[in-house]
Design a protein around this motif. Structure first.
Motif, PDB file in Angstrom:
ATOM      1  N   GLU A 196      25.449  31.912  60.825  1.00  0.00           N
ATOM      2  CA  GLU A 196      25.368  33.064  61.737  1.00  0.00           C
ATOM      3  C   GLU A 196      25.660  34.358  60.970  1.00  0.00           C
ATOM      4  N   THR A 199      25.112  37.988  63.257  1.00  0.00           N
ATOM      5  CA  THR A 199      25.314  37.997  64.707  1.00  0.00           C
ATOM      6  C   THR A 199      25.736  39.367  65.227  1.00  0.00           C
ATOM      7  N   THR A 228      21.923  29.442  63.170  1.00  0.00           N
ATOM      8  CA  THR A 228      21.750  30.564  64.083  1.00  0.00           C
ATOM      9  C   THR A 228      21.611  30.060  65.510  1.00  0.00           C
TER      10      THR A 228
END
Length: 350
Positions: A196, A199, A228
């Motif tokens: 991630e 983000t 993700t």
């Protein structure tokens, strides 16, 4: 990817690399990660080829981050790991920390979600990158500093020589993430594991940073394992996608076919829930209920309690991944009986 090969020792199957003379960069087989009371990742198998981006998607708690950290040997204490994790055909699972230190930074690098979790607040970013370079290469201080500046330049940091003397708190969130990418790529690793990584960033910065991760370095594009929750990110940047639910593979294959015409109900539910897919003025479809807790999995298919197409077989026997066309694997008993596209299962009638 031209076909599927059975995984020895497990009923899972994994995509074939399509060539007989080039082995995958990363090969994971029957990965299992267990806590004190339950399995958190349950028999996961996949590969990442040289220069390939594989996105791992699914809801929170699916086991995505645990899988990524298992590749790096960075799981929290108290978890039991079995299966095989091979990088460059060298087994890492169960290896001593000494062997992991030999490959981290040099052959595989990590990009976390929070840049400040890996950046020291009391050292300049240039010093931190230079230390990363010297930790795996025999470099003079001057050569390491020059390498650090070059890595910052590749990561899109303007006036890199001057900014190398700055501290992390003097950078914006997007620039700090570029610094972490520079740190991950300063030694040109063959594989980057990104959990991630964008983000908290706006879409424009997000796109730029993800493109940087896949850019060729020294003439070679690194492999990328990208964790993700964002299907749009997977569609824009991945070659293949692996969809996880309750610690298992639900569907995997080339990103175009999987995300355009999913075969597994869970994948269809994720896609149906994306804004902009349905007609305007209608209620946005969603997957009812919540993912099960690892220690309280239902019998049969873990997704059956939330699946509009679940049948008796689904509630009695857990499906195993099998070939379903388009070079993909699907773990679903009812693949041949579902509507096409399977997103229709979650859409309300007009």
């Amino acid at each position: 990817m031209t076909g599927m090969v059975p995984d020895s020792g497990t009923s899972d199957m994994v995509p074939d690399s399509g060539t007989s003379d080039i082995e995958p960069l990363l090969r994971v087989r029957d990965l299992r990660i267990a806590g004190p009371d339950a399995e958190l990742v349950r028999g996961l198998s996949f590969e990442v080829d040289h220069g390939e981006t594989v996105a791992v998607v699914g809801e929170s708690g699916a086991g995505k981050s645990l899988t990524a950290r298992a590749v790096l040997g960075l799981l929290p204490p108290g978890l039991r790991v079995s299966g095989s994790v091979r990088l460059d055909e060298r087994e890492l699972r169960g290896a001593p920390e000494r062997r992991y230190r030999q490959v981290r930074g040099r052959r595989v690098a990590f990009v976390p979600q929070d840049a400040l979790s890996v950046l020291s607040p009391v050292h300049t970013v240039g010093d931190q990158l230079a230390l990363a370079a010297r930790s795996v290469r025999r470099l003079s201080r001057r050569a390491a500093a020059e390498r650090a500046v070059a890595a910052l330049e590749r990561a899109g940091i303007p006036d890199a020589a001057r900014r190398a003397r700055a501290y992390p708190h003097e950078f914006s969130g997007g620039m700090r993430q570029r610094v972490v990418i520079a740190m991950a790529t300063v030694n040109e690793p063959a594989l980057i594991v990104a959990d991630e990584p964008t983000t908290a960033l706006d879409p424009v910065v997000q796109d730029r940073i993800l493109r940087m991760l896949g850019e060729p370095r020294e003439g070679t594009r690194p492999g990328l394992l990208l964790v993700t929750h964002d299907l749009a990110v997977a569609a824009a940047h991945a070659d293949r996608v692996l969809v996880m639910y309750a610690g298992r593979l639900v569907e995997s294959g080339p990103v175009g076919p999987v995300l355009r015409r999913p075969r597994a109900p869970y994948t269809g539910g994720l896609l149906a829930s994306l804004p902009g897919r349905g007609a305007t003025g209608r209620r946005l479809p969603s997957i009812g209920g919540s993912p099960p807790r690892p220690g309280a999995l239902p019998p049969g298919c873990a997704f059956a309690p939330r699946c509009p197409a679940a049948a008796d077989e689904c509630r009695q026997r857990e499906p195993q991944p099998h070939e379903a066309g388009d070079e993909r694997l699907v773990a679903c008993h009812r693949v041949g009986d579902l509507p096409d596209p399977v997103t229709e299962l979650f859409e309300e009638p007009a």
